[in-house]
Design an enzyme around this catalytic site. Structure first.
Site, PDB file in Angstrom:
ATOM      1  N   GLY A  15       0.770  -1.238   0.000  1.00  0.00           N
ATOM      2  CA  GLY A  15       0.000   0.000   0.000  1.00  0.00           C
ATOM      3  C   GLY A  15       0.801   1.288   0.000  1.00  0.00           C
ATOM      4  O   GLY A  15       0.293   2.329   0.422  1.00  0.00           O
ATOM      5  N   ASN A  17       1.603   3.091  -2.589  1.00  0.00           N
ATOM      6  CA  ASN A  17       0.948   4.046  -3.494  1.00  0.00           C
ATOM      7  C   ASN A  17      -0.317   4.622  -2.865  1.00  0.00           C
ATOM      8  O   ASN A  17      -0.607   5.816  -3.023  1.00  0.00           O
ATOM      9  CB  ASN A  17       0.648   3.396  -4.844  1.00  0.00           C
ATOM     10  CG  ASN A  17       1.851   3.416  -5.757  1.00  0.00           C
ATOM     11  OD1 ASN A  17       2.240   4.463  -6.262  1.00  0.00           O
ATOM     12  ND2 ASN A  17       2.484   2.253  -5.933  1.00  0.00           N
ATOM     13  N   MET A  93      -4.071  -6.715  -7.416  1.00  0.00           N
ATOM     14  CA  MET A  93      -3.518  -7.789  -8.241  1.00  0.00           C
ATOM     15  C   MET A  93      -4.585  -8.688  -8.871  1.00  0.00           C
ATOM     16  O   MET A  93      -4.357  -9.879  -9.065  1.00  0.00           O
ATOM     17  CB  MET A  93      -2.556  -8.646  -7.392  1.00  0.00           C
ATOM     18  CG  MET A  93      -1.421  -7.859  -6.776  1.00  0.00           C
ATOM     19  SD  MET A  93      -0.407  -6.997  -8.005  1.00  0.00           S
ATOM     20  CE  MET A  93       0.544  -8.369  -8.626  1.00  0.00           C
ATOM     21  N   VAL A  95      -7.301  -8.935 -12.268  1.00  0.00           N
ATOM     22  CA  VAL A  95      -7.784  -8.360 -13.524  1.00  0.00           C
ATOM     23  C   VAL A  95      -9.286  -8.137 -13.401  1.00  0.00           C
ATOM     24  O   VAL A  95      -9.998  -8.966 -12.823  1.00  0.00           O
ATOM     25  CB  VAL A  95      -7.474  -9.315 -14.702  1.00  0.00           C
ATOM     26  CG1 VAL A  95      -8.079  -8.792 -15.997  1.00  0.00           C
ATOM     27  CG2 VAL A  95      -5.963  -9.470 -14.853  1.00  0.00           C
ATOM     28  N   HIS A 112       1.391   1.281 -12.956  1.00  0.00           N
ATOM     29  CA  HIS A 112       2.162   0.097 -13.359  1.00  0.00           C
ATOM     30  C   HIS A 112       3.646   0.470 -13.448  1.00  0.00           C
ATOM     31  O   HIS A 112       3.980   1.521 -14.013  1.00  0.00           O
ATOM     32  CB  HIS A 112       1.666  -0.427 -14.714  1.00  0.00           C
ATOM     33  CG  HIS A 112       2.383  -1.659 -15.153  1.00  0.00           C
ATOM     34  ND1 HIS A 112       2.125  -2.900 -14.598  1.00  0.00           N
ATOM     35  CD2 HIS A 112       3.386  -1.841 -16.047  1.00  0.00           C
ATOM     36  CE1 HIS A 112       2.920  -3.792 -15.162  1.00  0.00           C
ATOM     37  NE2 HIS A 112       3.698  -3.180 -16.035  1.00  0.00           N
ATOM     38  N   ASP A 144      -8.895  -0.729 -18.769  1.00  0.00           N
ATOM     39  CA  ASP A 144      -9.873  -1.413 -19.616  1.00  0.00           C
ATOM     40  C   ASP A 144      -9.769  -2.915 -19.319  1.00  0.00           C
ATOM     41  O   ASP A 144      -9.162  -3.300 -18.320  1.00  0.00           O
ATOM     42  CB  ASP A 144      -9.690  -1.047 -21.099  1.00  0.00           C
ATOM     43  CG  ASP A 144      -8.364  -1.533 -21.662  1.00  0.00           C
ATOM     44  OD1 ASP A 144      -7.672  -2.341 -20.995  1.00  0.00           O
ATOM     45  OD2 ASP A 144      -8.012  -1.112 -22.777  1.00  0.00           O
ATOM     46  N   GLY A 146      -8.097  -5.278 -20.612  1.00  0.00           N
ATOM     47  CA  GLY A 146      -6.823  -5.949 -20.822  1.00  0.00           C
ATOM     48  C   GLY A 146      -5.947  -5.916 -19.572  1.00  0.00           C
ATOM     49  O   GLY A 146      -6.309  -5.334 -18.549  1.00  0.00           O
ATOM     50  N   GLU A 177       6.445   6.610  -9.014  1.00  0.00           N
ATOM     51  CA  GLU A 177       5.039   6.213  -8.880  1.00  0.00           C
ATOM     52  C   GLU A 177       4.330   7.122  -7.880  1.00  0.00           C
ATOM     53  O   GLU A 177       3.208   7.584  -8.114  1.00  0.00           O
ATOM     54  CB  GLU A 177       4.927   4.752  -8.409  1.00  0.00           C
ATOM     55  CG  GLU A 177       5.426   3.724  -9.409  1.00  0.00           C
ATOM     56  CD  GLU A 177       5.205   2.301  -8.924  1.00  0.00           C
ATOM     57  OE1 GLU A 177       4.161   2.028  -8.306  1.00  0.00           O
ATOM     58  OE2 GLU A 177       6.082   1.451  -9.162  1.00  0.00           O
TER      59      GLU A 177
HETATM   60  C1  GRF Z   1       3.625  -0.941  -7.495  1.00  0.00           C
HETATM   61  O1  GRF Z   1       4.888  -1.157  -8.048  1.00  0.00           O
HETATM   62  C2  GRF Z   1       2.606  -0.705  -8.572  1.00  0.00           C
HETATM   63  O2  GRF Z   1       3.138  -0.045  -9.682  1.00  0.00           O
HETATM   64  C3  GRF Z   1       2.214  -2.099  -8.948  1.00  0.00           C
HETATM   65  O3  GRF Z   1       2.189  -2.810  -7.734  1.00  0.00           O
HETATM   66  C4  GRF Z   1       3.070  -2.185  -6.814  1.00  0.00           C
HETATM   67  C5  GRF Z   1       2.253  -1.860  -5.603  1.00  0.00           C
HETATM   68  O4  GRF Z   1       3.040  -1.345  -4.567  1.00  0.00           O
HETATM   69  N1  GRF Z   1       0.942  -2.117  -9.641  1.00  0.00           N
HETATM   70  P1  GRF Z   1       2.317  -0.713  -3.297  1.00  0.00           P
HETATM   71  O5  GRF Z   1       1.375  -1.760  -2.736  1.00  0.00           O
HETATM   72  O6  GRF Z   1       1.568   0.498  -3.754  1.00  0.00           O
HETATM   73  O7  GRF Z   1       3.424  -0.378  -2.349  1.00  0.00           O
END
Ligand code: GRF
Length: 204
Positions: A15, A17, A93, A95, A112, A144, A146, A177
């Site tokens: 978490g 991000n 994680m 889709v 990403h 989307d 994909g 990020e």
């Molecule tokens: C990040 O690298 C993000 O780009 C990818 O999964 C990771 C998540 O990291 N989708 P966090 O859980 O936000 O620390």
């Protein structure tokens, strides 16, 4: 176009991000109401950030649903119950299919750790190292159906030196990020992100 500034965040892991969004709001750099954070993983580290900031924490464990559709119906129900208009996938994680996208397509962002469309899917930083690229980075895009496809909102570039490692590259990308995601979310909430001919047009 978002109908309000209510944001739901979907997570699966540590978490950081998600945390970057909360920190950006606390600094006054992001005007957003985080009305719920939903995890498909009951033991995700993101929970500690939700508790620290008083954000409602909901677990929807995909393993307890008979189908992807049933799982996504519950996601949408919880997001609607929290009056969410914009969704952020912050290390989520799973889709998502039309069950989710019929409700939140065009209003869901993903982050990403590569310069899409290069290296979609798992282990993007490892894919970049193994491909021998000289630059990689991160991408915020609209979701989307994909895997890591969808119109690109913003990207940041990170150099990849000869002796780079997956761990070091991941750490340098993560810094970017955390800078990109709050800014892109702000643009979406401000109604500045529209799609023209399959690509994002960012209004000034
Ligand atoms: C990040 O690298 C993000 O780009 C990818 O999964 C990771 C998540 O990291 N989708 P966090 O859980 O936000 O620390």
């Amino acid at each position: 176009m978002p109908t309000n500034r209510n944001v739901g965040v979907l997570v699966s892991g540590r978490g950081s991000n998600f945390r970057s969004l909360l920190d950006a709001k606390a600094r006054g750099d992001l005007d957003a109401n985080f009305t719920v954070v939903i995890s498909n993983n009951p033991s995700a580290g993101a929970k500690a950030h939700a508790e620290e900031f008083g954000i409602p924490w909901v677990v929807i464990d995909h393993r307890t649903f008979a189908s992807r559709q049933a799982f996504e119906e519950e996601l949408v129900a919880q997001l609607r119950a929290h009056d969410v208009s914009v969704v952020v996938l912050a290390g989520f994680m799973r889709v998502l299919s039309s069950t989710f996208l019929d409700a939140y397509g065009g209003l869901t962002l993903n982050i990403h750790p590569s310069l899409l469309p290069a290296f979609p899917g798992l282990n993007a930083q490892k894919q970049a190292i193994e491909a021998g690229v000289r630059v990689s980075g991160c991408t915020v895009h609209l979701v989307d159906s994909g895997v890591d496809t969808g119109p690109i909102i913003d990207q940041a570039v990170v150099a990849v030196p000869n002796d780079d490692t997956v761990e070091a590259l991941s750490a340098r990308i993560l810094v970017q990020e955390h800078r990109l995601l709050p800014r892109a979310l702000g643009w979406v909430l401000d109604g500045r992100v529209t799609i023209q001919d399959q690509v994002v047009a960012l209004d000034a």
